[in-house]
Design a protein around this motif. Structure first.
Motif, mmCIF file in Angstrom:
data_model
loop_
_atom_site.group_PDB
_atom_site.id
_atom_site.type_symbol
_atom_site.label_atom_id
_atom_site.label_comp_id
_atom_site.label_asym_id
_atom_site.label_seq_id
_atom_site.Cartn_x
_atom_site.Cartn_y
_atom_site.Cartn_z
ATOM 1 N N THR A 428 -6.349 -26.807 76.518
ATOM 2 C CA THR A 428 -6.454 -25.570 75.710
ATOM 3 C C THR A 428 -5.307 -25.169 74.790
ATOM 4 O O THR A 428 -5.421 -24.233 73.978
ATOM 5 N N GLY A 429 -4.458 -25.927 74.677
ATOM 6 C CA GLY A 429 -3.316 -25.771 73.714
ATOM 7 C C GLY A 429 -2.369 -26.994 73.810
ATOM 8 O O GLY A 429 -2.104 -27.678 74.621
ATOM 9 N N ARG A 430 -1.630 -27.352 72.684
ATOM 10 C CA ARG A 430 -0.958 -28.377 72.697
ATOM 11 C C ARG A 430 0.339 -28.302 71.286
ATOM 12 O O ARG A 430 -0.134 -27.431 70.405
ATOM 13 N N ASN A 431 1.272 -28.862 71.730
ATOM 14 C CA ASN A 431 2.342 -28.656 70.733
ATOM 15 C C ASN A 431 3.056 -30.296 70.792
ATOM 16 O O ASN A 431 3.189 -30.657 71.673
ATOM 17 N N VAL A 432 3.207 -30.554 69.483
ATOM 18 C CA VAL A 432 3.747 -31.989 69.236
ATOM 19 C C VAL A 432 5.117 -31.660 68.505
ATOM 20 O O VAL A 432 5.140 -31.132 67.522
ATOM 21 N N PHE A 433 6.234 -32.659 69.333
ATOM 22 C CA PHE A 433 7.465 -32.586 68.581
ATOM 23 C C PHE A 433 7.607 -34.292 68.178
ATOM 24 O O PHE A 433 7.700 -35.101 68.909
ATOM 25 N N SER A 434 7.821 -34.275 66.820
ATOM 26 C CA SER A 434 8.020 -35.572 66.189
ATOM 27 C C SER A 434 9.498 -35.926 66.407
ATOM 28 O O SER A 434 10.278 -34.714 66.766
ATOM 29 N N PRO A 435 9.943 -36.948 65.811
ATOM 30 C CA PRO A 435 11.585 -37.303 66.037
ATOM 31 C C PRO A 435 12.197 -36.160 64.933
ATOM 32 O O PRO A 435 13.219 -35.802 65.443
ATOM 33 N N ALA A 436 11.407 -36.006 63.955
ATOM 34 C CA ALA A 436 12.167 -34.824 62.859
ATOM 35 C C ALA A 436 12.263 -33.331 63.486
ATOM 36 O O ALA A 436 13.003 -32.703 63.295
ATOM 37 N N ASP A 437 11.058 -33.150 64.380
ATOM 38 C CA ASP A 437 11.137 -31.717 65.009
ATOM 39 C C ASP A 437 12.047 -31.570 65.998
ATOM 40 O O ASP A 437 12.697 -30.680 66.212
ATOM 41 N N LEU A 438 12.250 -32.778 66.954
ATOM 42 C CA LEU A 438 13.243 -32.743 67.829
ATOM 43 C C LEU A 438 14.595 -32.370 67.106
ATOM 44 O O LEU A 438 15.337 -31.631 67.265
ATOM 45 N N GLN A 439 15.005 -33.242 65.974
ATOM 46 C CA GLN A 439 16.361 -33.110 65.444
ATOM 47 C C GLN A 439 16.496 -31.621 64.647
ATOM 48 O O GLN A 439 17.443 -30.930 64.734
ATOM 49 N N ARG A 440 15.078 -31.003 64.429
ATOM 50 C CA ARG A 440 15.428 -29.953 63.616
ATOM 51 C C ARG A 440 15.605 -28.881 64.771
ATOM 52 O O ARG A 440 16.391 -27.784 64.493
ATOM 53 N N GLU A 441 15.041 -28.883 66.068
ATOM 54 C CA GLU A 441 15.210 -28.054 67.114
ATOM 55 C C GLU A 441 16.630 -27.988 67.448
ATOM 56 O O GLU A 441 17.318 -27.118 67.997
ATOM 57 N N ASN A 442 17.167 -29.295 67.840
ATOM 58 C CA ASN A 442 18.631 -29.495 68.204
ATOM 59 C C ASN A 442 19.083 -30.646 67.459
ATOM 60 O O ASN A 442 18.876 -31.884 67.430
ATOM 61 N N PRO A 443 19.986 -30.268 66.521
ATOM 62 C CA PRO A 443 20.490 -31.144 65.502
ATOM 63 C C PRO A 443 21.264 -32.392 66.020
ATOM 64 O O PRO A 443 21.405 -33.727 65.539
ATOM 65 N N SER A 444 21.613 -32.309 67.394
ATOM 66 C CA SER A 444 22.309 -33.482 68.024
ATOM 67 C C SER A 444 21.117 -34.585 68.435
ATOM 68 O O SER A 444 21.515 -35.787 68.837
#
Length: 529
Positions: A428-444
């Motif tokens: 009923t819902g989905r969220n995708v974190f690409s490699p770039a999304d992961l870095q955006r959320e956490n620069p480390s």
């Protein structure tokens, strides 16, 4: 100018551990965090559907639960409570069979016995070997290199023959280790799937120790989760720090380490403010960012800067969270009670998957690590439903297009549909974190790398982050590396942060301070001249 005894760069869990230990010693501590949130890769949020809580990055914490560092902080006094799924983990084979680890040793033995007569007893023997060294092994892993005191304790326990056998085991690939310990495919895959939580292939030297460590920790402690999500670990660390007078300022990225006469004097933040550190600067940031961007080559030995060119990241990651209106419809119900499920490959399939990554190609049939969060902690979603995630790896590249990510997510969902037909109809819902999304959320998480650098043997111990001391001390006096780029590497166990804090405290002692830094400087000169 703002002042503190210690400036801690980054409010990831390692930065918060370091800040807590320095505050325990009576230091005035200021943490500067670039993002709006504490926790780094230990955070939770509602990203799929209302009422479905997701652990955004990391989830299950056998290392955090067992770590002497984390246990020593007494985070239960600040609201941290652990819970377990009925089963620790299940590895689903392509033919539908399942190998399951349960905290009840007899149940694990029964699962492994299905694959080969005697493998139940062989698993018990492997676990007995682990129990004989586990306490000392964890101390060895989570103290600065070289681990003199804990290493001597372990050597005394094992004596010469046992120490040599353990050393050999630590060098084996997970394929070789599994083949030496077991006859059947189930127990071998239980180890191999655990080893692939790192970026190592089943064939790489040193991979066996990761599989053995995680599988045996699962047998001994389970793979627990915090009640209420990963954020509870972070919140407990924040609350503990603030109770001791520590301060955190958010959305305050550091742009420069201020160095004078080879000594870290403080930092400058992106808004132009200078922050004076009277005693230490502790950096919970990746090694390349710290040394090349924040310090600058002027203050580094030339060979040190050259060695950083060969620093290697671990693989990129794609992570998907789903809100599922019901429980996953597994073909094999053995997977229903496991917090973590490995699926998509047998042992040869894991090797093929790793070969694609090693040759910079996209695995056509990805291996998935999947978490059933509501099975582990029902507070993650409404009753009778499941908050579930899965991640897989891609080669570490500078850029992935949205179409490439969408295509790989489709491959991931196809693997899941093979093992749980009808899964897609329940989403009923989905969220995708690409490699770039992961870095955006956490620069480390540079390029989606979760481990702070490869787990390969050539970048471990005294070789992490570059050939040197294997300690948090740096070529700049009073500057300490506290991130997963430092020994002992990735995982939510707090050791890099604790090691950095202890090094800062040791350096600051009046009687040992000058001699301590002279020793460190002499060692760096010998290595990097």
């Amino acid at each position: 100018m703002e002042r503190a005894d210690a400036i801690v760069i980054g409010a990831g869990h390692n930065g918060l551990v370091a800040a807590n230990l320095l505050a325990d010693a009576g230091w005035n501590v200021q943490v500067l965090e670039a993002t709006p949130h504490p926790g780094g890769a230990v955070r939770s949020g509602y990203v799929t559907a209302p009422g479905y809580l997701s652990d955004l990055f990391s989830s299950f914490y056998p290392l955090g639960f067992a770590s002497p560092v984390m246990r020593g902080l007494g985070l239960d006094e600040y609201g941290l409570e652990w819970t377990h799924a009925p089963d620790v983990l299940t590895h689903l084979l392509p033919d539908g069979r399942a190998a399951t680890v349960n905290r009840d040793l007899e149940r694990t033995m029964a699962s492994m016995e299905q694959f080969a007569p005697g493998d139940g007893e062989r698993w018990k023997h492997a676990y007995d070997d682990w129990c004989a060294v586990s306490a000392d092994m964890l101390k060895v892993l989570f103290t600065p290199f070289p681990p003199v005191r804990s290493g001597l304790q372990l050597a005394r326990r094992l004596r010469v023959g046992g120490s040599l056998r353990l050393a050999r085991r630590l060098l084996l690939s997970v394929r070789e280790l599994g083949s030496e310990l077991f006859e059947g495919e189930g127990a071998k895959l239980a180890l191999a799937g655990c080893a692939l939580h790192t970026d190592l292939s089943p064939e790489e030297a040193g991979g066996g120790v990761y599989g053995w460590l995680l599988a045996m920790l699962g047998q001994e402690y389970g793979w627990p989760v915090p009640v209420g999500g990963a954020q509870r670990i972070t919140q407990a660390l924040v609350d503990r720090l603030e109770a001791r007078g520590g301060r955190i300022e958010y959305e305050t990225p550091v742009s420069r380490i201020l160095v004078a006469r080879g000594k870290a004097m403080g930092v400058r933040t992106a808004d132009g403010r200078n922050w004076r550190a009277r005693r230490a600067v502790v950096a919970d940031v990746p090694a390349p960012a710290l040394f090349l961007d924040l310090v600058g080559e002027r203050w580094l030995p030339s060979r040190f800067a050259e060695d950083l060119e060969f620093f290697r990241w671990d693989g990129a990651t794609v992570k998907v969270d789903w809100a599922v209106d019901g429980k996953l419809p597994w073909k094999n119900p053995a997977a229903a009670g496991s917090g973590t499920v490995h699926l998509g490959a047998d042992l040869n399939g894991l090797t093929r998957y790793a070969a694609h990554l090693a040759t910079d190609s996209v695995p056509p049939h990805p291996f998935l690590l999947l978490g059933q969060m509501s099975t582990a902690d029902p507070s993650h979603s409404p009753a009778g439903t499941e908050s579930v995630w899965a991640y897989t790896h891609l080669p570490h590249r500078a850029h992935w297009s949205p179409d490439e990510i969408d295509a790989h997510v489709a491959r991931m969902e196809a693997v899941l549909e093979e093992h749980a037909p009808g899964f897609g109809q329940l989403v009923t819902g989905r969220n995708v974190f690409s490699p770039a999304d992961l870095q955006r959320e956490n620069p480390s998480l540079v390029g989606g790398a979760l481990g702070g650098g490869t787990a390969a043997a050539y970048q471990q111990l005294f070789l992490r982050p570059v050939p040197g001391l294997g300690r948090p001390d740096t070529p700049v006096d009073r500057l300490y590396l506290a991130s997963a780029s430092a020994h002992p590497g990735g995982g939510v166990h707090g050791a890099p942060g604790a090691n950095a804090a202890r090094a800062a405290l040791t350096r600051n002692r009046i009687l040992t301070g000058p001699a301590y830094q002279s020793m460190i400087n002499a060692a760096h000169h010998a290595i990097y001249r």
